[in-house]
Design a protein around this motif. Structure first.
Motif, PDB file in Angstrom:
ATOM      1  N   PHE B  33      74.277 -51.393  74.533  1.00  0.00           N
ATOM      2  CA  PHE B  33      72.973 -50.780  74.307  1.00  0.00           C
ATOM      3  C   PHE B  33      72.784 -49.595  75.265  1.00  0.00           C
ATOM      4  O   PHE B  33      73.382 -49.564  76.351  1.00  0.00           O
ATOM      5  N   GLN B  34      71.963 -48.647  74.845  1.00  0.00           N
ATOM      6  CA  GLN B  34      71.514 -47.602  75.769  1.00  0.00           C
ATOM      7  C   GLN B  34      70.020 -47.413  75.553  1.00  0.00           C
ATOM      8  O   GLN B  34      69.567 -47.105  74.450  1.00  0.00           O
ATOM      9  N   PHE B  35      69.249 -47.606  76.638  1.00  0.00           N
ATOM     10  CA  PHE B  35      67.810 -47.371  76.580  1.00  0.00           C
ATOM     11  C   PHE B  35      67.496 -46.032  77.239  1.00  0.00           C
ATOM     12  O   PHE B  35      68.249 -45.570  78.100  1.00  0.00           O
ATOM     13  N   ARG B  36      66.391 -45.414  76.821  1.00  0.00           N
ATOM     14  CA  ARG B  36      66.070 -44.046  77.263  1.00  0.00           C
ATOM     15  C   ARG B  36      64.582 -43.866  77.508  1.00  0.00           C
ATOM     16  O   ARG B  36      63.760 -44.549  76.881  1.00  0.00           O
ATOM     17  N   ALA B  37      64.267 -42.946  78.377  1.00  0.00           N
ATOM     18  CA  ALA B  37      62.877 -42.582  78.630  1.00  0.00           C
ATOM     19  C   ALA B  37      62.827 -41.097  78.937  1.00  0.00           C
ATOM     20  O   ALA B  37      63.694 -40.585  79.647  1.00  0.00           O
ATOM     21  N   SER B  38      61.839 -40.387  78.380  1.00  0.00           N
ATOM     22  CA  SER B  38      61.661 -38.961  78.669  1.00  0.00           C
ATOM     23  C   SER B  38      60.325 -38.775  79.357  1.00  0.00           C
ATOM     24  O   SER B  38      59.300 -39.258  78.869  1.00  0.00           O
ATOM     25  N   ASN B  39      60.344 -38.075  80.482  1.00  0.00           N
ATOM     26  CA  ASN B  39      59.133 -37.901  81.274  1.00  0.00           C
ATOM     27  C   ASN B  39      58.782 -36.420  81.385  1.00  0.00           C
ATOM     28  O   ASN B  39      59.658 -35.569  81.481  1.00  0.00           O
ATOM     29  N   THR B  49      55.516 -40.611  80.315  1.00  0.00           N
ATOM     30  CA  THR B  49      56.819 -40.982  79.763  1.00  0.00           C
ATOM     31  C   THR B  49      56.682 -41.323  78.287  1.00  0.00           C
ATOM     32  O   THR B  49      55.721 -41.982  77.876  1.00  0.00           O
ATOM     33  N   THR B  50      57.632 -40.864  77.510  1.00  0.00           N
ATOM     34  CA  THR B  50      57.703 -41.188  76.085  1.00  0.00           C
ATOM     35  C   THR B  50      58.977 -41.992  75.841  1.00  0.00           C
ATOM     36  O   THR B  50      60.050 -41.605  76.304  1.00  0.00           O
ATOM     37  N   ILE B  51      58.814 -43.113  75.160  1.00  0.00           N
ATOM     38  CA  ILE B  51      59.944 -44.025  74.899  1.00  0.00           C
ATOM     39  C   ILE B  51      59.964 -44.363  73.422  1.00  0.00           C
ATOM     40  O   ILE B  51      58.950 -44.799  72.873  1.00  0.00           O
ATOM     41  N   GLN B  52      61.087 -44.140  72.768  1.00  0.00           N
ATOM     42  CA  GLN B  52      61.148 -44.494  71.348  1.00  0.00           C
ATOM     43  C   GLN B  52      62.553 -44.955  70.937  1.00  0.00           C
ATOM     44  O   GLN B  52      62.788 -46.133  70.758  1.00  0.00           O
ATOM     45  N   ARG B  53      63.477 -44.040  70.837  1.00  0.00           N
ATOM     46  CA  ARG B  53      64.803 -44.378  70.339  1.00  0.00           C
ATOM     47  C   ARG B  53      65.652 -45.115  71.378  1.00  0.00           C
ATOM     48  O   ARG B  53      65.468 -44.923  72.581  1.00  0.00           O
ATOM     49  N   PHE B  54      66.581 -45.891  70.872  1.00  0.00           N
ATOM     50  CA  PHE B  54      67.615 -46.462  71.731  1.00  0.00           C
ATOM     51  C   PHE B  54      68.851 -46.673  70.865  1.00  0.00           C
ATOM     52  O   PHE B  54      68.792 -46.607  69.631  1.00  0.00           O
ATOM     53  N   TYR B  55      69.967 -46.933  71.524  1.00  0.00           N
ATOM     54  CA  TYR B  55      71.196 -47.254  70.811  1.00  0.00           C
ATOM     55  C   TYR B  55      71.489 -48.722  71.023  1.00  0.00           C
ATOM     56  O   TYR B  55      71.353 -49.229  72.148  1.00  0.00           O
ATOM     57  N   GLY B  56      71.881 -49.415  69.957  1.00  0.00           N
ATOM     58  CA  GLY B  56      72.216 -50.819  70.123  1.00  0.00           C
ATOM     59  C   GLY B  56      72.760 -51.399  68.839  1.00  0.00           C
ATOM     60  O   GLY B  56      72.477 -50.885  67.737  1.00  0.00           O
ATOM     61  N   ALA B  57      73.548 -52.456  68.949  1.00  0.00           N
ATOM     62  CA  ALA B  57      74.128 -53.124  67.783  1.00  0.00           C
ATOM     63  C   ALA B  57      74.904 -52.148  66.912  1.00  0.00           C
ATOM     64  O   ALA B  57      74.847 -52.203  65.681  1.00  0.00           O
ATOM     65  N   GLY B  58      75.605 -51.206  67.570  1.00  0.00           N
ATOM     66  CA  GLY B  58      76.494 -50.311  66.849  1.00  0.00           C
ATOM     67  C   GLY B  58      75.841 -49.128  66.180  1.00  0.00           C
ATOM     68  O   GLY B  58      76.488 -48.402  65.427  1.00  0.00           O
ATOM     69  N   GLN B  59      74.549 -48.922  66.420  1.00  0.00           N
ATOM     70  CA  GLN B  59      73.904 -47.763  65.794  1.00  0.00           C
ATOM     71  C   GLN B  59      72.679 -47.294  66.566  1.00  0.00           C
ATOM     72  O   GLN B  59      72.170 -47.990  67.433  1.00  0.00           O
ATOM     73  N   PHE B  68      56.238 -45.086  72.370  1.00  0.00           N
ATOM     74  CA  PHE B  68      55.336 -45.610  73.390  1.00  0.00           C
ATOM     75  C   PHE B  68      55.081 -44.479  74.385  1.00  0.00           C
ATOM     76  O   PHE B  68      56.027 -43.826  74.834  1.00  0.00           O
ATOM     77  N   VAL B  69      53.822 -44.229  74.698  1.00  0.00           N
ATOM     78  CA  VAL B  69      53.456 -43.149  75.621  1.00  0.00           C
ATOM     79  C   VAL B  69      52.804 -43.786  76.839  1.00  0.00           C
ATOM     80  O   VAL B  69      51.828 -44.528  76.701  1.00  0.00           O
ATOM     81  N   ILE B  70      53.367 -43.555  78.015  1.00  0.00           N
ATOM     82  CA  ILE B  70      52.953 -44.279  79.222  1.00  0.00           C
ATOM     83  C   ILE B  70      52.632 -43.287  80.324  1.00  0.00           C
ATOM     84  O   ILE B  70      53.497 -42.512  80.737  1.00  0.00           O
ATOM     85  N   ASP B  71      51.390 -43.321  80.794  1.00  0.00           N
ATOM     86  CA  ASP B  71      50.964 -42.387  81.842  1.00  0.00           C
ATOM     87  C   ASP B  71      51.078 -43.021  83.224  1.00  0.00           C
ATOM     88  O   ASP B  71      50.719 -44.185  83.410  1.00  0.00           O
ATOM     89  N   ALA B  72      51.547 -42.237  84.170  1.00  0.00           N
ATOM     90  CA  ALA B  72      51.614 -42.683  85.565  1.00  0.00           C
ATOM     91  C   ALA B  72      50.656 -41.848  86.413  1.00  0.00           C
ATOM     92  O   ALA B  72      50.256 -40.752  86.014  1.00  0.00           O
ATOM     93  N   GLY B  73      50.293 -42.379  87.566  1.00  0.00           N
ATOM     94  CA  GLY B  73      49.405 -41.665  88.473  1.00  0.00           C
ATOM     95  C   GLY B  73      49.493 -42.236  89.866  1.00  0.00           C
ATOM     96  O   GLY B  73      50.397 -43.021  90.174  1.00  0.00           O
ATOM     97  N   GLU B  74      48.553 -41.843  90.685  1.00  0.00           N
ATOM     98  CA  GLU B  74      48.391 -42.422  92.028  1.00  0.00           C
ATOM     99  C   GLU B  74      46.901 -42.551  92.291  1.00  0.00           C
ATOM    100  O   GLU B  74      46.108 -41.757  91.776  1.00  0.00           O
ATOM    101  N   PRO B  75      46.498 -43.521  93.095  1.00  0.00           N
ATOM    102  CA  PRO B  75      45.082 -43.598  93.479  1.00  0.00           C
ATOM    103  C   PRO B  75      44.732 -42.454  94.445  1.00  0.00           C
ATOM    104  O   PRO B  75      45.626 -41.787  94.973  1.00  0.00           O
ATOM    105  N   ALA B  76      43.432 -42.268  94.670  1.00  0.00           N
ATOM    106  CA  ALA B  76      42.950 -41.156  95.500  1.00  0.00           C
ATOM    107  C   ALA B  76      43.608 -41.143  96.878  1.00  0.00           C
ATOM    108  O   ALA B  76      44.007 -40.089  97.374  1.00  0.00           O
TER     109      ALA B  76
END
Lengths: 189, 189
Positions: B33-39, B49-59, B68-76
């Protein structure tokens, strides 16, 4: 006005940044932080983490009025229903986010104005480990590749220095490359 | 009907699970498998970060219609505006989620019906490392403590075995405790 505008670089308030650094240098005990996450199983591969409070700068932080609620899942081929990104993908997100924020803060401190920071991370995993089929492969990623595109008002060499320094200081990069001792306690009633 | 009901345990389709395990045992190359994330940096400590495609099970997997769209931050206090949980908190989430899913899958395979799985994770960090103030402390967590509450239709000893086995097989637990080689490439134009 000019002063105010100058103080914000890459969206970072550099006056606040220098003030924070000075305060911690003067009182190192302010640097002791504790971050927390609470997770609840929903069904199958679906579980949900709630994140709100933390301890830092000598006190319990209560500044977040609402918790962050984050759902995890697995795709169909890994027996889930895509209720969220999967845990290994969240680890890639944590790493990308931390390297990016470190880079942005380092650039702010070094007076580099950034115009673009993008990254793509890939992690290779032989799922025979996590599925319990083989002891010959590890459970997690065998390696992670991160590719960054960084643009700003500085020469290439300076931008590369900023990235290198961010790698040296990133909390998650440290944890993912070097590992962290983890203790697990279980209560069953 | 009875058979169908029996096949689903803890929200996991155990027939599909055994089928997947058999398929991978017969063709180990399906396990790659190969998992991926683009930030993308937004501003200050805010990145996404945007996460969608991955490779696995031969395709290449194309089953996720939306990313999936995931926002990161920091507190004040860490110079952000709370645009999302911070990267170190996301690492705790990844670890909690992975241990929980591993536990649920192991229980399903061992015919244990779970009624509750909860966990709280704490990570201790001296932020002088990540802020570049001190080389005497590491950048990341010095340690992580995970406390699980697990309930189900099995004796305490069996529930503890399930948790222990989940720890032995969790992808993120492996990565966080043992570390992963990470390569970082930079493009500046």
């Amino acid at each position: 006005m000019t002063q105010v505008i100058e103080a914000i670089r890459n969206g970072v308030d550099t006056e606040q940044m220098y003030g924070t650094l000075d305060a911690i240098k003067a009182q190192p005990e302010l640097a002791a932080f504790q971050f927390r996450a609470s997770n609840e199983w929903i069904d199958g591969a679906h579980n949900r983490t709630t994140i709100q409070r933390f301890y830092g700068a000598g006190q319990e932080d209560e500044s977040r009025e609402e918790p962050f609620v984050i759902d995890a899942g697995e795709p169909a081929i890994l027996l889930g229903t895509d209720t969220g990104a999967n845990p290994a993908e969240y680890l890639l997100h944590a790493l990308a986010a931390c390297l990016t924020t470190s880079l942005v803060y380092v650039a702010a401190a070094r007076k580099v104005r950034l115009t673009e920071v993008r990254s793509t991370l890939e992690g290779d995993m032989d799922v025979r480990g996590a599925l319990g089929i083989s002891d010959e492969v590890r459970n997690g990623f065998s390696r992670i590749r991160a590719s960054f595109t960084v643009k700003g008002d500085a020469p290439e060499e300076k931008l590369r220095e900023v990235v290198a320094r961010a790698q040296q200081r990133s909390a998650v990069y440290d944890m993912v490359t070097n590992g962290v001792p983890v203790s697990v306690e279980v209560e069953t009633a």
